[in-house]
Design a protein around this motif. Sequence first.
Motif, PDB file in Angstrom:
ATOM      1  N   ALA A   1       0.838  -1.204   0.000  1.00 22.06           N
ATOM      2  CA  ALA A   1       0.000   0.000   0.000  1.00 22.06           C
ATOM      3  C   ALA A   1       0.871   1.252   0.000  1.00 22.06           C
ATOM      4  CB  ALA A   1      -0.923  -0.012   1.218  1.00 22.06           C
ATOM      5  N   ARG A   2       1.956   1.233   0.759  1.00 22.39           N
ATOM      6  CA  ARG A   2       2.875   2.375   0.764  1.00 22.39           C
ATOM      7  C   ARG A   2       3.558   2.530  -0.584  1.00 22.39           C
ATOM      8  NH1 ARG A   2       6.802   1.449   5.680  1.00 22.39           N
ATOM      9  NH2 ARG A   2       7.602   3.513   5.063  1.00 22.39           N
ATOM     10  N   VAL A   3       3.956   1.414  -1.191  1.00 22.56           N
ATOM     11  CA  VAL A   3       4.576   1.478  -2.515  1.00 22.56           C
ATOM     12  C   VAL A   3       3.592   2.048  -3.520  1.00 22.56           C
ATOM     13  CG1 VAL A   3       5.489   0.077  -4.408  1.00 22.56           C
ATOM     14  CG2 VAL A   3       6.224  -0.384  -2.065  1.00 22.56           C
ATOM     15  N   TRP A   4       2.341   1.613  -3.469  1.00 21.43           N
ATOM     16  CA  TRP A   4       1.305   2.109  -4.383  1.00 21.43           C
ATOM     17  C   TRP A   4       1.174   3.625  -4.243  1.00 21.43           C
ATOM     18  CZ3 TRP A   4      -3.242   4.736  -4.873  1.00 21.43           C
ATOM     19  CH2 TRP A   4      -4.031   4.470  -5.997  1.00 21.43           C
ATOM     20  N   ASP A   5       1.178   4.100  -3.011  1.00 26.82           N
ATOM     21  CA  ASP A   5       1.042   5.540  -2.768  1.00 26.82           C
ATOM     22  C   ASP A   5       2.201   6.326  -3.368  1.00 26.82           C
ATOM     23  OD1 ASP A   5      -1.310   5.138  -1.362  1.00 26.82           O
ATOM     24  OD2 ASP A   5      -0.328   5.146   0.604  1.00 26.82           O
ATOM     25  N   ARG A   6       3.386   5.703  -3.479  1.00 27.15           N
ATOM     26  CA  ARG A   6       4.576   6.387  -3.981  1.00 27.15           C
ATOM     27  C   ARG A   6       4.790   6.160  -5.475  1.00 27.15           C
ATOM     28  NH1 ARG A   6       9.276   4.601  -2.467  1.00 27.15           N
ATOM     29  NH2 ARG A   6      10.277   6.643  -2.414  1.00 27.15           N
ATOM     30  N   THR A   7       3.968   5.337  -6.104  1.00 28.17           N
ATOM     31  CA  THR A   7       4.168   5.013  -7.511  1.00 28.17           C
ATOM     32  C   THR A   7       3.602   6.116  -8.395  1.00 28.17           C
ATOM     33  OG1 THR A   7       4.099   2.639  -7.072  1.00 28.17           O
ATOM     34  CG2 THR A   7       3.649   3.330  -9.334  1.00 28.17           C
ATOM     35  N   PRO A   8       4.375   6.595  -9.373  1.00 30.70           N
ATOM     36  CA  PRO A   8       3.921   7.691 -10.233  1.00 30.70           C
ATOM     37  C   PRO A   8       2.958   7.208 -11.316  1.00 30.70           C
ATOM     38  CG  PRO A   8       6.125   7.042 -10.867  1.00 30.70           C
ATOM     39  CD  PRO A   8       5.772   6.218  -9.662  1.00 30.70           C
ATOM     40  N   GLY A   9       1.736   6.922 -10.918  1.00 32.70           N
ATOM     41  CA  GLY A   9       0.722   6.509 -11.880  1.00 32.70           C
ATOM     42  C   GLY A   9       0.325   5.059 -11.717  1.00 32.70           C
ATOM     43  N   THR A  10      -0.772   4.674 -12.363  1.00 27.57           N
ATOM     44  CA  THR A  10      -1.304   3.320 -12.229  1.00 27.57           C
ATOM     45  C   THR A  10      -1.133   2.492 -13.501  1.00 27.57           C
ATOM     46  OG1 THR A  10      -3.496   4.160 -12.828  1.00 27.57           O
ATOM     47  CG2 THR A  10      -2.989   3.980 -10.481  1.00 27.57           C
ATOM     48  N   ALA A  11      -0.364   2.965 -14.461  1.00 23.04           N
ATOM     49  CA  ALA A  11      -0.105   2.174 -15.666  1.00 23.04           C
ATOM     50  C   ALA A  11       0.526   0.848 -15.245  1.00 23.04           C
ATOM     51  CB  ALA A  11       0.824   2.911 -16.610  1.00 23.04           C
ATOM     52  N   PRO A  12       0.031  -0.280 -15.765  1.00 24.00           N
ATOM     53  CA  PRO A  12       0.543  -1.590 -15.324  1.00 24.00           C
ATOM     54  C   PRO A  12       2.057  -1.734 -15.372  1.00 24.00           C
ATOM     55  CG  PRO A  12      -1.469  -1.902 -16.561  1.00 24.00           C
ATOM     56  CD  PRO A  12      -1.148  -0.437 -16.652  1.00 24.00           C
ATOM     57  N   PRO A  13       2.753  -1.298 -16.444  1.00 22.87           N
ATOM     58  CA  PRO A  13       4.215  -1.472 -16.422  1.00 22.87           C
ATOM     59  C   PRO A  13       4.891  -0.728 -15.273  1.00 22.87           C
ATOM     60  CG  PRO A  13       3.455  -0.998 -18.648  1.00 22.87           C
ATOM     61  CD  PRO A  13       2.302  -0.735 -17.733  1.00 22.87           C
ATOM     62  N   VAL A  14       4.377   0.459 -14.944  1.00 22.91           N
ATOM     63  CA  VAL A  14       4.974   1.239 -13.864  1.00 22.91           C
ATOM     64  C   VAL A  14       4.671   0.594 -12.515  1.00 22.91           C
ATOM     65  CG1 VAL A  14       5.030   3.496 -12.740  1.00 22.91           C
ATOM     66  CG2 VAL A  14       4.860   3.347 -15.235  1.00 22.91           C
ATOM     67  N   GLN A  15       3.434   0.158 -12.323  1.00 19.42           N
ATOM     68  CA  GLN A  15       3.087  -0.517 -11.077  1.00 19.42           C
ATOM     69  C   GLN A  15       3.856  -1.817 -10.912  1.00 19.42           C
ATOM     70  OE1 GLN A  15       1.362  -0.060  -8.360  1.00 19.42           O
ATOM     71  NE2 GLN A  15       0.389   1.914  -8.766  1.00 19.42           N
ATOM     72  N   MET A  16       4.000  -2.574 -11.987  1.00 20.48           N
ATOM     73  CA  MET A  16       4.736  -3.830 -11.902  1.00 20.48           C
ATOM     74  C   MET A  16       6.207  -3.587 -11.597  1.00 20.48           C
ATOM     75  SD  MET A  16       2.905  -5.974 -14.968  1.00 20.48           S
ATOM     76  CE  MET A  16       3.888  -7.457 -14.750  1.00 20.48           C
ATOM     77  N   ALA A  17       6.760  -2.507 -12.147  1.00 16.28           N
ATOM     78  CA  ALA A  17       8.146  -2.157 -11.842  1.00 16.28           C
ATOM     79  C   ALA A  17       8.316  -1.861 -10.362  1.00 16.28           C
ATOM     80  CB  ALA A  17       8.584  -0.960 -12.680  1.00 16.28           C
ATOM     81  N   ASN A  18       7.323  -1.231  -9.764  1.00 18.99           N
ATOM     82  CA  ASN A  18       7.382  -0.878  -8.349  1.00 18.99           C
ATOM     83  C   ASN A  18       7.034  -2.047  -7.438  1.00 18.99           C
ATOM     84  OD1 ASN A  18       7.535   2.338  -7.575  1.00 18.99           O
ATOM     85  ND2 ASN A  18       7.005   1.979  -9.708  1.00 18.99           N
ATOM     86  N   GLN A  19       5.985  -2.765  -7.780  1.00 15.67           N
ATOM     87  CA  GLN A  19       5.497  -3.821  -6.900  1.00 15.67           C
ATOM     88  C   GLN A  19       6.238  -5.141  -7.085  1.00 15.67           C
ATOM     89  OE1 GLN A  19       3.214  -3.563  -4.503  1.00 15.67           O
ATOM     90  NE2 GLN A  19       2.336  -1.547  -4.924  1.00 15.67           N
TER      91      GLN A  19
END
Length: 279
Positions: A183-201
């Motif tokens: 949840a903290r990572v999601w809050d810090r991720t610049p956008g919800t595009a799947p490639p960006v979220q997958m890079a973060n998560q």
Amino acid sequence: MTTVHVHAIALGVESFGDDDAPLVLLVGGTTMLSWPDALCERLAAGGRRVVRYDLRDSGESTTADPETPAYTLRDLATDAAALVEALGDGPAHIAGTGVGGMVAQVAVLDHPGAFSALTLVGTRAVAPGPPDDDLPDHDQATMRRLFARPMPDWTDRDAVAEFAAAGAEILGNDPAAARAVAARVWDRTPGTAPPVQMANQMGMVFSRLDCTPRWRERLSGIGVPALVVHGRRDAFFPVGNGEALAREIPGARLLVLEEAATAIPDAAVGEVAEAMLTL
């Protein structure tokens, strides 16, 4: 938290402890939140300046295109050395977890003057992909369960957090801790595009990096004190990978966490911190 600019990119960083204390640089794997808050606080209480940071394409660091990264593993290692120089506290004790451990190994090998000690947590000496024949690969039954799951709705914070918790349970980590961190990572991720979220998560960007040339054969040239920490129950990088690192890095100490998988559990934070502080 803030950002530090090194050779035209921004790296998201967070500091703990006295700015004048010896520096411990924690390489995210891939975000800085791979490193538990409690460990950062224990290291700071032990008289260290602790800086954890996000790799490129994660957290507060420069995000471009995680599906086609225009940088290599060695660029990430250069980032670490440049960050030490920018912080002005070198040489630093560098620590990497997971894929961040690969960055840390190459950083010490390619930029030895920047680093005074090395800690590797839950990692291995070869890049993503098939390992060397003498190294244990991912546990295939665990991987099938982990990657057979449908991807979550990346725009839904709760769904992403639950996805992380379920993955943690499969891997043998604490689901509640994983849910909170996701949840903290999601809050810090610049956008919800799947490639960006997958890079973060999930760190998927790392599987697309150019990680050549090999560096395992150079491990015997590491000349700084080294600590290898590995969970006995790690199904992603089984413990034989940590044992190999400890054998091949001269004088390295091996600390096996008997009840741990891929993450450092709360119960082991004190033991890991003490081992790092005595390097």
